[in-house]
Scaffold this motif. Sequence first.
Motif, short mmCIF file in Angstrom:
data_model
loop_
_atom_site.label_atom_id
_atom_site.label_comp_id
_atom_site.label_asym_id
_atom_site.label_seq_id
_atom_site.Cartn_x
_atom_site.Cartn_y
_atom_site.Cartn_z
N ILE A 16 0.17 58.64 5.98
CA ILE A 16 0.94 57.44 6.32
C ILE A 16 1.70 57.70 7.61
O ILE A 16 2.37 58.72 7.75
CB ILE A 16 1.92 57.04 5.19
N THR A 17 1.60 56.75 8.55
CA THR A 17 2.31 56.84 9.83
C THR A 17 3.32 55.71 9.91
O THR A 17 2.94 54.56 10.21
CB THR A 17 1.32 56.76 11.01
N PRO A 18 4.60 55.95 9.63
CA PRO A 18 5.59 54.86 9.67
C PRO A 18 5.69 54.20 11.04
O PRO A 18 5.96 52.99 11.13
CB PRO A 18 6.90 55.55 9.27
N GLY A 19 5.49 54.95 12.11
CA GLY A 19 5.55 54.35 13.43
C GLY A 19 4.48 53.29 13.65
O GLY A 19 4.71 52.30 14.35
N LEU A 20 3.30 53.48 13.05
CA LEU A 20 2.26 52.47 13.15
C LEU A 20 2.68 51.16 12.49
O LEU A 20 2.39 50.07 12.99
CB LEU A 20 0.98 53.01 12.50
N TYR A 21 3.39 51.27 11.37
CA TYR A 21 3.89 50.07 10.70
C TYR A 21 4.90 49.34 11.59
O TYR A 21 4.95 48.11 11.62
CB TYR A 21 4.53 50.44 9.37
N ALA A 22 5.72 50.10 12.30
CA ALA A 22 6.68 49.49 13.22
C ALA A 22 5.95 48.73 14.33
O ALA A 22 6.34 47.61 14.70
CB ALA A 22 7.60 50.55 13.81
N MET A 23 4.89 49.33 14.84
CA MET A 23 4.13 48.66 15.90
C MET A 23 3.45 47.39 15.38
O MET A 23 3.48 46.34 16.04
CB MET A 23 3.08 49.62 16.44
N VAL A 24 2.86 47.44 14.20
CA VAL A 24 2.22 46.26 13.63
C VAL A 24 3.25 45.18 13.34
O VAL A 24 3.02 43.98 13.60
CB VAL A 24 1.44 46.64 12.35
N GLY A 25 4.42 45.57 12.82
CA GLY A 25 5.47 44.59 12.57
C GLY A 25 5.98 43.94 13.84
O GLY A 25 6.25 42.72 13.87
N LEU A 39 -0.33 49.36 24.93
CA LEU A 39 0.90 50.15 24.73
C LEU A 39 0.61 51.44 23.99
O LEU A 39 1.23 52.47 24.25
CB LEU A 39 1.92 49.33 23.94
N THR A 40 -0.31 51.41 23.04
CA THR A 40 -0.55 52.57 22.18
C THR A 40 -1.71 53.42 22.68
O THR A 40 -1.74 54.62 22.41
CB THR A 40 -0.87 52.12 20.74
N GLY A 41 -2.66 52.80 23.38
CA GLY A 41 -3.79 53.56 23.86
C GLY A 41 -4.75 53.97 22.77
O GLY A 41 -5.57 54.86 22.96
N GLY A 42 -4.67 53.35 21.60
CA GLY A 42 -5.55 53.69 20.49
C GLY A 42 -6.42 52.52 20.09
O GLY A 42 -5.92 51.49 19.64
N LEU A 43 -7.72 52.67 20.24
CA LEU A 43 -8.63 51.58 19.92
C LEU A 43 -8.79 51.40 18.42
O LEU A 43 -9.10 50.30 17.96
CB LEU A 43 -9.99 51.84 20.56
N GLU A 44 -8.55 52.45 17.64
CA GLU A 44 -8.81 52.36 16.20
C GLU A 44 -7.76 51.52 15.47
O GLU A 44 -7.94 51.21 14.29
CB GLU A 44 -8.85 53.76 15.59
N HIS A 54 -2.17 59.81 16.29
CA HIS A 54 -3.34 60.66 16.09
C HIS A 54 -3.81 60.65 14.65
O HIS A 54 -4.74 61.38 14.30
CB HIS A 54 -3.02 62.10 16.51
N THR A 55 -3.19 59.84 13.82
CA THR A 55 -3.57 59.76 12.41
C THR A 55 -4.29 58.45 12.16
O THR A 55 -3.80 57.39 12.55
CB THR A 55 -2.32 59.83 11.50
N PRO A 56 -5.45 58.46 11.54
CA PRO A 56 -6.15 57.20 11.27
C PRO A 56 -5.46 56.39 10.19
O PRO A 56 -4.64 56.90 9.42
CB PRO A 56 -7.54 57.68 10.81
N TRP A 57 -5.80 55.12 10.14
CA TRP A 57 -5.28 54.27 9.08
C TRP A 57 -6.35 54.12 8.00
O TRP A 57 -7.53 54.33 8.24
CB TRP A 57 -4.87 52.90 9.62
#
Length: 902
Positions: A601-610, A632-637, A414-417
């Motif tokens: 900063i969302t550390p989980g987003l970095y895990a997903m990108v990695g 998997l994430t359901g987030g278009l952004e 729910h946090t933007p990048w």
Amino acid sequence: MTSSAPQPTVSCCSERRRRETCSHTHTHTHTHTHTRAAYEHVRRRSLPSCLAALALAMEERSEDPYLPYDGGGDAIPLQELPKRGSNYAMSNGGGVVSSSTHLLDLLEEPIPGVGTYDDFHTIDWVREKCKDRERHRKINSKKKESAWEFTKSLYDAWSGWLVVTLTGLASGALAGVIDIAADWMNDLKEGVCLSAMWFNHEQCCWGSNETTFAERDKCPQWNSWAELILGQAEGPGSYIMNYFMYTFWALSFAFLAVCLVKVFAPYACGSGIPEIKTILSGFIIRGYLGKWTLMIKTITLVLAVASGLSLGKEGPLVHVACCCGNIFSYLFPKYSKNEAKKREVLSAASAAGVSVAFGAPIGGVLFSLEEVSYYFPLKTLWRSFFAALVAAFVLRSINPFGNSRLVLFYVEYHTPWYLFELVPFILLGVFGGLWGAFFIRANIAWCRRRKSTRFGKYPVLEVITVAAITAIVAFPNPYTRQNTSELIKELFTDCGPLESSQLCQYRSQMNGTRAYSDVSSQPSTPGVYSAMWQLCLALIFKIVMTIFTFGLKVPSGLFIPSMAIGAIAGRIVGIAVEQLAYYHHDWFLFKEWCEVGADCITPGLYAMVGAAACLGGVTRMTVSLVVIVFELTGGLEYIVPLMAAVMTSKWVGDAFGREGIYEAHIRLNGYPFLDAKEEFTHTTLAREVMRPRRSDPPLAVLTQDDLTVEELQTIISETSYNGFPVIVSKESQRLVGFALRRDITIAIENARRKQEGIMLNSRVYFTQHAPTLPADSPRPLKLRSILDMSPFTVTDHTPMEIVVDIFRKLGLRQCLVTHNGIVLGIITKKNILEHLEELKERVEPLASPWYYYKKRHPPSHGPDGKPRPRVHNVQLIPSFSTHARVEEESEEEVRLLDNSSS
């Protein structure tokens, strides 16, 4: 198959009289000679000239309109196919009708077995498509005859949708069973639920009222093996007992899995995707998609995942789904009798497999299109989407994880990048590309060593050894002890008030207690640093063990281990960036976006990108991978960070080699697969690749009417070729057609079994009419029905770049090389692959622009004073530059090469 050629017009003949004349003229005629005699008889009786023209026209119409030039004339008459009768005349050539039946336009009876393929052979895509079009025309021509024929046409039209529906239902059901069984057996290594043996750890504690928030996984109903055996849950003794039982169960599951694979279904090992790609390209591997393989793969996949080996079940699920599609295709003649149509079902099945593996129906369709399919028409796209939809619906109905999701590690952010985060995202892409290049080379080197040493002869010992090392090293570290899917879920999940992981232990700025709001905006505690060290050790462990695990004789997927490696690296980078933003919020990078105390900063987003970057580096997937992770994430952004990381990963990986892991294993196993992604930029010609070469024996050919059965069998027994060009005669060498070895053998056996008078000295002919033979000659054998009279041919000066493109796009097995209509040689798919490998060995690609700059721009002339040949930024080494082709080139060709180098 109609033609605009004018038909003979007989204005003075009525339709009734024409039929009577035809009936009178062609009664009891058996040979072409009798037809001529009938014509002469009509002429001598001084009938009107229109009747003579009619008789001659009927003689011409007795020719089979689908049979082109057979060496007896200069023109090929194109005529409309007349309606066939319903009577058959069993005659020569295994059911090929005689001349009399041709005059009555009867349908030839097919020879049983002709048109099928042997194991480890390539299908003829062109012939299969022609067979399907002929079947479709036959159904359409009969559907208006009766209600039953109309019902059969409807059944044929809907059979494609029925088979993909059954495939989707079976794939979703099997995926749900595998997920539930693997979860239960994985928890069995740590303990058992006494209240309900069939519950896993999480399900066992759902109904307990004695769990605490901090220790939600501990409940009285769940007992570890130390509690059951020793009666104590804490202490060194209980730790050793749990350690021993964990290793014991891991070895037991691995041993049982490898034994089942070795004894019952050797094809059930590995990921299956390299072989699926090869099969979809037209290769035949009997039994690879059979019922035994399906059953053993389903059972052993559960055992392999539960053993704790560094593997996943997502890749093998594609193999399981394709087995379902192959089995159900045999229920429908439209697919069971046509190998090309069957591969359309397999493409849809692979989409259903990825759909249930990741809970991504759209990603599954794109995966089938981008990664595995060789031939993907538009209707296959629709059916793939429908199969993926049905499979996902069934899996959602089963709900194997109890969270109304299709996968365990579904997550929402729910946090933007922010824009400055593109830098660490791209760095993760670089890491994914480097990891992919390193893994491919290391794994292929180990698999090649396994094939060439005695160690590969003992697959059970190898699996037990790897499983023992994995279990012993993995147990002390909580991040390697748990299931890999659960690890990915923990790494993907963002820290919040309901998370009890060590990665979420942050301290409040005010009272030092645990904060439940804006958790990730706080400084980390020693628990986070301890988790970081454990993650670093887990990263090294996963990297090493995945190299040795992928390729074992158990079902082993690569998606989950690669995603776990990327998720670990991404989470480490995410926590580092997060703490950097907290302690240095006044830096120009963070000052504009990150305020003090803000959650930016969302550390989980970095895990997903990695995870996406590492999986892309190994498989070189791009579009389908981004869509899978998006679903998997359901987030278009988060599409832009994923695209940046995945493309960076692919570019970095391609700098070290353009092959993905599946293409590398295809090449290692020697499968005949022409990769459409590989570019061919060399200026060789067809005559340099064709067989035979100058030092080889002459090309084995068949003449159209000069051979006997004995001579034909001798040629077949003394050679190992899969087919033979058929020529007019030894003198003319003009091409008539191409006959397959398997079809010739089947036709001869069928003729001996069903016909009388076929002997060793019987004449074999491929023409429309039998040659003139002595009266005491045995009955000739007609093999025209098995002759491919429109083989694909190229001239000897055709560039190989065009030939390779033709083989890729048409799916050819072979093509003949001619010069002015004379057969010179043949090029098979195997010759193409050998030529590509030979060029890789002989041609040395120049280094990258940043390395060895002088080598990229060599002098225009070599040390011998001759022009240095260069083709498309490729330097030819001396041994190849002195090839006979270069010596035979004209001055104009050499000058052209010289101009390209300047």
